[in-house]
Design an enzyme around this catalytic site. Structure first.
Site, mmCIF file in Angstrom:
data_model
loop_
_atom_site.group_PDB
_atom_site.id
_atom_site.type_symbol
_atom_site.label_atom_id
_atom_site.label_comp_id
_atom_site.label_asym_id
_atom_site.label_seq_id
_atom_site.Cartn_x
_atom_site.Cartn_y
_atom_site.Cartn_z
ATOM 1 N N TYR A 1 -12.190 5.419 -9.381
ATOM 2 C CA TYR A 1 -11.848 6.270 -8.154
ATOM 3 C C TYR A 1 -11.541 7.607 -8.558
ATOM 4 O O TYR A 1 -10.928 8.300 -7.496
ATOM 5 C CB TYR A 1 -10.722 5.486 -7.602
ATOM 6 C CG TYR A 1 -10.373 4.197 -7.841
ATOM 7 C CD1 TYR A 1 -11.336 3.349 -6.811
ATOM 8 C CD2 TYR A 1 -9.328 3.247 -8.302
ATOM 9 C CE1 TYR A 1 -11.420 1.890 -6.858
ATOM 10 C CE2 TYR A 1 -9.495 2.187 -8.029
ATOM 11 C CZ TYR A 1 -10.309 1.163 -7.260
ATOM 12 O OH TYR A 1 -10.285 -0.047 -7.452
ATOM 13 N N CYS B 1 -18.638 4.254 -26.285
ATOM 14 C CA CYS B 1 -19.824 4.862 -26.460
ATOM 15 C C CYS B 1 -20.296 5.021 -24.842
ATOM 16 O O CYS B 1 -21.376 4.137 -24.248
ATOM 17 C CB CYS B 1 -20.789 3.963 -27.241
ATOM 18 S SG CYS B 1 -22.152 4.627 -27.333
ATOM 19 N N GLU B 2 -19.809 5.819 -24.111
ATOM 20 C CA GLU B 2 -20.101 6.048 -22.707
ATOM 21 C C GLU B 2 -19.649 7.372 -22.236
ATOM 22 O O GLU B 2 -18.392 7.925 -22.348
ATOM 23 C CB GLU B 2 -19.349 5.180 -21.843
ATOM 24 C CG GLU B 2 -19.432 5.241 -20.521
ATOM 25 C CD GLU B 2 -20.860 4.110 -20.044
ATOM 26 O OE1 GLU B 2 -21.506 4.551 -19.129
ATOM 27 O OE2 GLU B 2 -20.771 3.296 -20.742
ATOM 28 N N TYR C 1 -2.405 -1.584 -12.128
ATOM 29 C CA TYR C 1 -3.818 -1.425 -12.141
ATOM 30 C C TYR C 1 -4.504 -0.579 -13.471
ATOM 31 O O TYR C 1 -5.485 -0.191 -13.589
ATOM 32 C CB TYR C 1 -4.395 -0.706 -10.995
ATOM 33 C CG TYR C 1 -3.911 -1.344 -9.622
ATOM 34 C CD1 TYR C 1 -4.476 -2.640 -9.240
ATOM 35 C CD2 TYR C 1 -2.925 -0.682 -8.815
ATOM 36 C CE1 TYR C 1 -4.089 -3.277 -8.430
ATOM 37 C CE2 TYR C 1 -2.626 -1.613 -7.711
ATOM 38 C CZ TYR C 1 -3.098 -2.746 -7.458
ATOM 39 O OH TYR C 1 -2.742 -3.345 -6.172
ATOM 40 N N GLY D 1 3.244 -3.677 -4.661
ATOM 41 C CA GLY D 1 2.800 -3.867 -6.085
ATOM 42 C C GLY D 1 2.836 -2.783 -6.809
ATOM 43 O O GLY D 1 3.712 -2.625 -7.691
ATOM 44 N N ARG D 2 1.671 -1.791 -6.462
ATOM 45 C CA ARG D 2 1.846 -0.441 -7.188
ATOM 46 C C ARG D 2 3.178 0.289 -7.303
ATOM 47 O O ARG D 2 3.645 0.888 -8.217
ATOM 48 C CB ARG D 2 0.804 0.417 -6.580
ATOM 49 C CG ARG D 2 0.650 1.776 -7.143
ATOM 50 C CD ARG D 2 0.051 2.936 -6.279
ATOM 51 N NE ARG D 2 -1.298 2.342 -5.744
ATOM 52 C CZ ARG D 2 -2.513 2.104 -6.081
ATOM 53 N NH1 ARG D 2 -2.598 3.015 -7.220
ATOM 54 N NH2 ARG D 2 -3.493 1.642 -5.432
ATOM 55 N N GLY E 1 0.709 -1.042 0.000
ATOM 56 C CA GLY E 1 -0.019 0.026 -0.010
ATOM 57 C C GLY E 1 0.867 1.224 0.047
ATOM 58 O O GLY E 1 0.199 2.298 0.249
ATOM 59 N N ARG F 1 -9.355 3.371 -14.095
ATOM 60 C CA ARG F 1 -9.471 3.932 -12.577
ATOM 61 C C ARG F 1 -9.805 5.439 -12.493
ATOM 62 O O ARG F 1 -10.338 5.660 -11.207
ATOM 63 C CB ARG F 1 -7.636 3.988 -12.149
ATOM 64 C CG ARG F 1 -7.320 2.498 -11.947
ATOM 65 C CD ARG F 1 -5.708 2.612 -11.695
ATOM 66 N NE ARG F 1 -5.691 3.191 -10.183
ATOM 67 C CZ ARG F 1 -5.270 4.272 -9.861
ATOM 68 N NH1 ARG F 1 -4.584 4.921 -10.732
ATOM 69 N NH2 ARG F 1 -5.348 4.577 -8.644
#
Length: 432
Positions: free
Chosen positions: A335, A362-363, A391, A293-294, A249, A331
């Site tokens: 978020y 299309c969003e 991610y 990880g990140r 983290g 992401r």
């Protein structure tokens, strides 16, 4: 100037990653394109590895959190550096095994592992399984008994720590789908039950308080809480917990104003707390694990796009449309994660505009970011979004039936494909 140390501007005024011109990469491999700098991945792994060796006297392991970015080549790189792996699904386990990863250095996570996944983990010889709940413990005890395999396990514990991060990536508080709570007594009840199990070996405890955390204090608090629980187990049950995983983290720099502490500072301060608490509580220091990880993958990666259209709405905003979007980076819509972006072929110029980077889906919500500082972008320009090594590929989808981008690694002035670009044929491969 840039959020990652591996980025620069060459004599042509173009953005480079690991010394390679990103405009040339876009021309050679097409866009959208994920680009990973192998040298920086290895450097970040070694920083954690060396710090664990220094601050824990060699009694610890780095397990790369593969959910951040997982492919066979990434697994090979982690293995070659001598580190372990944190896997969270049968797909990640299969990828690691297919890449020749030493499975005894894999920890298997998940809050709802299936019987198939537990059986595969046992058959693959994973180093330990992080058990999330009592029903899982019962199922694992049964499956292990049937197979004649006695796996090492850890329990995932909720230490009740406020990690000061986005609520969507908080995982250590009592109201979480992950793990056993200390406050309710369920964690101790789980330990009591595991100690009496015949087919599993309770080796350690695990906690993870959240992601993208800049403060070091929550990690120190988590260590104190977990060591206090280990001491309580020793006192009440006479049982010695041999391992402690304090998760990951660690925050990284997504924007220039972000100022995360160096990874070494986290480990030095937390290791000091571990040594102090163990001495105070009269317990032997457990074998330590961490799961970054990140912080290993994100700074090493960028995503390249081609600009298709520029749409100016006077007094409202300017849209810069790209040939990717939420399928390759969800992401922002999940978020509201912020990124830095650069027009790669104008990287030496000032970022004089604030724009909304729009994806091709299309969003209406398909955006990479809003009010993002950027050089003047026109159709045909190459856009680079920075610090996307974690991610992005791992959370990518085929929304609107869009094929996923390729992944290219760069190292020593050379580039190579690690994951091939999907084709329309790949999209219908499993259709009947």
């Amino acid at each position: 100037m840039f959020v990652s140390e591996n980025l620069a501007v060459n004599a042509q005024g173009n953005l480079t990653i690991g010394g390679i011109d990103t405009v040339s990469l876009a021309e050679q491999y097409g866009t959208p394109l994920y680009v990973m700098d192998e040298e920086l991945v290895r450097k970040n792994l070694r920083r954690f590895h060396d710090s664990m060796r220094k601050f824990y006297g060699g009694r610890g392991e780095v397990h790369y959190a593969s959910k951040a970015f997982c492919c066979k080549e990434m697994c090979r790189i982690v293995a070659s550096e001598g580190d372990g792996l944190d896997a969270v699904s049968i797909g990640e386990l299969y990828t690691a095994k297919s890449a020749g990863f030493p499975m005894d250095k894999v920890g298997f996570h998940g809050n709802n592992k299936t019987d198939e996944e537990l059986a595969y983990a046992l058959e693959s010889g994973v180093g330990h399984i992080i058990v999330d709940n009592i029903p899982e413990l019962h199922r694992l005890e049964k499956i292990a008994g049937e197979k004649g395999i006695r796996p090492q396990i850890m329990f995932r514990i909720k230490p009740g720590i406020d990690a000061h991060t986005h609520k969507a990536v908080l995982t250590g508080q009592i109201d979480s789908k992950f793990g056993f709570a200390l406050e309710t007594g369920e964690a101790m009840e789980a330990v009591k039950e595991a100690v009496n199990c015949k087919n599993v070996d309770l080796m350690g405890l695990h906690c993870h308080i959240g992601s993208q955390i800049f403060d070091i204090e929550p990690f120190e608090q988590a260590a104190r809480v977990m060591l206090s629980f280990i001491a309580q187990i020793k006192k009440e049950l006479g049982f010695t917990v041999r391992g402690l995983n304090l998760g990951g983290g660690f925050g990284i720099k997504y924007l220039n104003e972000h100022d995360p502490a160096p990874f070494e500072n986290y480990l030095e301060r937390v290791s000091g707390v571990v040594a102090e608490e163990c001495a105070k509580l009269g317990i032997e220091q457990p074998y330590m694990f961490i799961e970054p990880g990140r912080s290993i993958a994100a700074p090493a990666g960028i995503t390249l796009y081609k600009v298709g259209a520029r749409k100016e709405i006077p007094g409202i905003r300017t849209y810069i449309s790209i040939d990717g979007g939420m399928p390759d980076n969800p992401r922002y819509i999940l978020y509201q994660s912020e990124y830095e972006a650069v027009v790669a072929n104008k990287a030496s110029q000032e970022r004089t505009e604030k724009v909304t980077i729009a994806g091709k889906c299309c969003e209406s919500g398909d955006l990479i970011g809003e009010n993002m500082p950027l050089q003047h972008a026109e159709s045909g320009d190459i856009l680079a979004v920075l610090a996307t090594g974690a991610y992005n590929y791992s959370m990518s989808s085929n929304y609107n039936r869009i094929p996923k981008p390729a992944v290219v690694f760069v190292n020593g002035g050379e580039s190579r494909v690690a994951v091939k670009r999907e084709t329309p044929e790949d999209i219908i491969r499993n259709d009947i």
